[in-house]
Design a protein around this motif. Structure first.
Motif, PDB file in Angstrom:
ATOM      1  N   MET A  34       0.814  -1.204   0.000  1.00  0.00           N
ATOM      2  CA  MET A  34       0.000   0.000   0.000  1.00  0.00           C
ATOM      3  C   MET A  34       0.854   1.263   0.000  1.00  0.00           C
ATOM      4  SD  MET A  34      -2.561  -1.558   2.896  1.00  0.00           S
ATOM      5  CE  MET A  34      -3.428  -0.050   3.234  1.00  0.00           C
ATOM      6  N   SER A  35       2.157   1.103   0.253  1.00  0.00           N
ATOM      7  CA  SER A  35       3.075   2.245   0.344  1.00  0.00           C
ATOM      8  C   SER A  35       2.544   3.270   1.330  1.00  0.00           C
ATOM      9  CB  SER A  35       3.282   2.896  -1.042  1.00  0.00           C
ATOM     10  OG  SER A  35       4.319   3.845  -1.000  1.00  0.00           O
ATOM     11  N   PHE A  36       2.044   2.753   2.455  1.00  0.00           N
ATOM     12  CA  PHE A  36       1.435   3.608   3.462  1.00  0.00           C
ATOM     13  C   PHE A  36       2.246   3.542   4.749  1.00  0.00           C
ATOM     14  CE2 PHE A  36      -1.558   4.485   6.937  1.00  0.00           C
ATOM     15  CZ  PHE A  36      -2.030   5.725   6.526  1.00  0.00           C
ATOM     16  N   VAL A  78     -10.734  -1.728  10.552  1.00  0.00           N
ATOM     17  CA  VAL A  78     -11.665  -1.488   9.445  1.00  0.00           C
ATOM     18  C   VAL A  78     -12.163  -0.046   9.472  1.00  0.00           C
ATOM     19  CG1 VAL A  78     -13.939  -2.081   8.527  1.00  0.00           C
ATOM     20  CG2 VAL A  78     -12.359  -3.898   9.230  1.00  0.00           C
ATOM     21  N   ILE A  79     -12.511   0.440  10.662  1.00  0.00           N
ATOM     22  CA  ILE A  79     -12.997   1.824  10.768  1.00  0.00           C
ATOM     23  C   ILE A  79     -11.914   2.816  10.368  1.00  0.00           C
ATOM     24  CG2 ILE A  79     -13.783   3.585  12.394  1.00  0.00           C
ATOM     25  CD1 ILE A  79     -15.203   1.375  13.946  1.00  0.00           C
ATOM     26  N   LEU A  80     -10.689   2.599  10.854  1.00  0.00           N
ATOM     27  CA  LEU A  80      -9.593   3.502  10.498  1.00  0.00           C
ATOM     28  C   LEU A  80      -9.348   3.510   8.999  1.00  0.00           C
ATOM     29  CD1 LEU A  80      -6.768   3.001  13.181  1.00  0.00           C
ATOM     30  CD2 LEU A  80      -8.234   4.986  12.825  1.00  0.00           C
ATOM     31  N   GLU A  81      -9.363   2.325   8.406  1.00  0.00           N
ATOM     32  CA  GLU A  81      -9.085   2.244   6.970  1.00  0.00           C
ATOM     33  C   GLU A  81     -10.159   2.949   6.156  1.00  0.00           C
ATOM     34  OE1 GLU A  81      -8.470   1.086   2.950  1.00  0.00           O
ATOM     35  OE2 GLU A  81     -10.287   0.663   4.106  1.00  0.00           O
ATOM     36  N   LYS A 188      -8.818  -1.442  -3.834  1.00  0.00           N
ATOM     37  CA  LYS A 188      -9.344  -0.875  -2.590  1.00  0.00           C
ATOM     38  C   LYS A 188      -9.687  -1.975  -1.591  1.00  0.00           C
ATOM     39  CE  LYS A 188     -11.226   3.435  -4.468  1.00  0.00           C
ATOM     40  NZ  LYS A 188     -12.454   4.266  -4.634  1.00  0.00           N
ATOM     41  N   LEU A 189     -10.329  -3.050  -2.094  1.00  0.00           N
ATOM     42  CA  LEU A 189     -10.676  -4.159  -1.209  1.00  0.00           C
ATOM     43  C   LEU A 189      -9.422  -4.873  -0.724  1.00  0.00           C
ATOM     44  CD1 LEU A 189     -12.736  -5.999   0.110  1.00  0.00           C
ATOM     45  CD2 LEU A 189     -12.850  -7.318  -2.026  1.00  0.00           C
ATOM     46  N   LEU A 190      -8.434  -5.057  -1.604  1.00  0.00           N
ATOM     47  CA  LEU A 190      -7.186  -5.703  -1.217  1.00  0.00           C
ATOM     48  C   LEU A 190      -6.467  -4.890  -0.140  1.00  0.00           C
ATOM     49  CD1 LEU A 190      -5.118  -7.966  -1.691  1.00  0.00           C
ATOM     50  CD2 LEU A 190      -4.095  -6.547  -3.483  1.00  0.00           C
ATOM     51  N   ASN A 191      -6.432  -3.573  -0.313  1.00  0.00           N
ATOM     52  CA  ASN A 191      -5.808  -2.713   0.689  1.00  0.00           C
ATOM     53  C   ASN A 191      -6.533  -2.790   2.026  1.00  0.00           C
ATOM     54  OD1 ASN A 191      -3.881  -1.829  -1.119  1.00  0.00           O
ATOM     55  ND2 ASN A 191      -4.961   0.053  -1.645  1.00  0.00           N
ATOM     56  N   ALA A 192      -7.870  -2.810   1.972  1.00  0.00           N
ATOM     57  CA  ALA A 192      -8.649  -2.902   3.213  1.00  0.00           C
ATOM     58  C   ALA A 192      -8.387  -4.219   3.929  1.00  0.00           C
ATOM     59  CB  ALA A 192     -10.137  -2.755   2.903  1.00  0.00           C
ATOM     60  N   LEU A 193      -8.291  -5.322   3.171  1.00  0.00           N
ATOM     61  CA  LEU A 193      -8.015  -6.625   3.767  1.00  0.00           C
ATOM     62  C   LEU A 193      -6.634  -6.649   4.412  1.00  0.00           C
ATOM     63  CD1 LEU A 193      -9.461  -9.068   1.064  1.00  0.00           C
ATOM     64  CD2 LEU A 193     -10.377  -8.632   3.346  1.00  0.00           C
ATOM     65  N   PHE A 195      -4.872  -4.070   5.534  1.00  0.00           N
ATOM     66  CA  PHE A 195      -4.842  -3.217   6.726  1.00  0.00           C
ATOM     67  C   PHE A 195      -5.539  -3.913   7.890  1.00  0.00           C
ATOM     68  CE2 PHE A 195      -5.786   0.337   9.501  1.00  0.00           C
ATOM     69  CZ  PHE A 195      -4.652   1.129   9.377  1.00  0.00           C
ATOM     70  N   ALA A 196      -6.665  -4.571   7.613  1.00  0.00           N
ATOM     71  CA  ALA A 196      -7.389  -5.292   8.664  1.00  0.00           C
ATOM     72  C   ALA A 196      -6.552  -6.451   9.197  1.00  0.00           C
ATOM     73  CB  ALA A 196      -8.726  -5.791   8.128  1.00  0.00           C
ATOM     74  N   LEU A 197      -5.866  -7.162   8.294  1.00  0.00           N
ATOM     75  CA  LEU A 197      -5.001  -8.264   8.722  1.00  0.00           C
ATOM     76  C   LEU A 197      -3.879  -7.755   9.613  1.00  0.00           C
ATOM     77  CD1 LEU A 197      -4.066 -11.212   8.577  1.00  0.00           C
ATOM     78  CD2 LEU A 197      -2.842 -10.645   6.462  1.00  0.00           C
ATOM     79  N   GLY A 198      -3.276  -6.631   9.234  1.00  0.00           N
ATOM     80  CA  GLY A 198      -2.233  -6.050  10.067  1.00  0.00           C
ATOM     81  C   GLY A 198      -2.748  -5.650  11.434  1.00  0.00           C
ATOM     82  N   ALA A 199      -3.966  -5.109  11.483  1.00  0.00           N
ATOM     83  CA  ALA A 199      -4.565  -4.715  12.756  1.00  0.00           C
ATOM     84  C   ALA A 199      -4.806  -5.934  13.643  1.00  0.00           C
ATOM     85  CB  ALA A 199      -5.868  -3.959  12.510  1.00  0.00           C
ATOM     86  N   VAL A 200      -5.272  -7.028  13.059  1.00  0.00           N
ATOM     87  CA  VAL A 200      -5.528  -8.249  13.825  1.00  0.00           C
ATOM     88  C   VAL A 200      -4.234  -8.816  14.400  1.00  0.00           C
ATOM     89  CG1 VAL A 200      -6.246 -10.665  13.617  1.00  0.00           C
ATOM     90  CG2 VAL A 200      -7.652  -8.862  12.626  1.00  0.00           C
TER      91      VAL A 200
END
Length: 306
Positions: A34-36, A78-81, A188-193, A195-200
């Motif tokens: 994501m280069s984020f 998910v909310i943050l993303e 967008k969906l891949l990035n959300a997944l 980010f959510a995986l990283g959060a978990v």
């Protein structure tokens, strides 16, 4: 310096390393694909510890405490993303740093408002509050459990990245995200997944660290800095690189803190050696990072594929 002490410290370093890996695995994917630049990743680790402690106090179950940390950090991720992070993908890295640093300040203040300023404590579960015998020495069962969980996550991450279609898209996205998007993949969906995986994973690390650390506001910042070192050494975007680098950093830092003061006592006063040893040990991992950046900036463990 006995063999038992050396083995004990090696296991401590391994346990610290797998905790670093749990944080680094998700963060390196967010960086690489994501280069984020997400400085708030340490806050998710902190929230995972708070969610676990709160759930344990309500249920008196460590398993439910871990599940509470996973679900809580998933929801927060998910909310943050959706609310903030997705709006920053096309922005400059400086914007990423400023916004996520603001998130760090927000979450630190939020946990003080919700849980107070006093540290919380998450006890070791009774079924792991014992020791095991390893090569003639005893070692806490809970720390062995942390190592096992970390290794299982590493195996699961390897399977996800190298054996599934999602992993194929992740690896392709880390190399050429524009081409992956042009082929019809929902970036967008891949990035959300991701980010959510990283959060978990950050929440899992926080929950597992809770019984061996005090749960308090700001606990995510020190470990985030070490995690960033791990990512640089292992290679941005490489989960396997993050795993190997986390073990290297964990063992090096632990052994340095344990044995450098003893070695330095041969050359200087005891009090000075006790103060200088841990400080030099902390510096060593940053020196290693600087050497890696100078000699192999792509990371030590990045080969032909990620």
């Amino acid at each position: 310096m006995s063999l038992t002490l050396i083995l004990s410290q090696l296991l401590n370093g391994l346990q610290y390393g797998v905790l670093l890996f749990l944080l680094a695995a998700g963060l390196t994917l967010v960086f690489g694909i994501m280069s984020f630049v997400n400085l708030a990743h340490g806050s998710l680790y902190m929230l995972g510890a708070y969610f676990a402690a709160t759930t344990f106090n309500l249920t008196n179950s460590f398993v439910l405490a871990v599940l509470g940390a996973l679900v809580g950090c998933l929801v927060v991720g998910v909310i943050l993303e959706r609310v903030a992070v997705s709006r920053l993908y096309r922005r400059d890295h400086l914007d990423h740093v400023l916004v996520t640093f603001g998130m760090v300040l927000f979450f630190n203040e939020m946990v003080q408002i919700l849980w107070g300023t006093q540290p919380l404590f998450l006890p070791v579960p009774s079924w792991l509050d014992s020791t095991v015998s390893i090569l003639g020495m005893t070692y806490p069962s809970y720390r062995i459990a942390i190592i096992v969980v970390g290794l299982l996550v590493a195996v699961g991450a390897h399977w996800l990245i190298h054996k599934t279609r999602l992993g194929m898209l992740i690896r392709a996205g880390s190399v050429n995200p524009q081409m992956v998007g042009a082929l019809g993949v929902n970036i967008k969906l891949l990035n959300a997944l991701l980010f959510a995986l990283g959060a978990v994973l950050a929440g899992l690390a926080g929950a597992m660290a809770g019984p061996i650390l005090s749960v308090q506001s700001g606990m995510g910042e020190p470990v985030l800095i070490t995690t960033l070192v791990v990512i640089v050494i292992g290679g941005i975007g490489s989960v396997s690189g993050a795993f190997y680098a986390a073990l290297v950093v964990g063992v090096a830092d632990t052994l340095g803190r344990a044995f450098l003061p003893t070695l330095l006592r041969e050359f200087m006063a005891r009090d000075l050696a006790n103060a200088a040893g841990p400080a030099i040990a902390s510096m060593l991992i940053y020196v290693l990072m600087a050497v890696v950046l100078a000699i192999r900036p792509q990371g030590l463990f990045v080969g032909g594929k990620k």
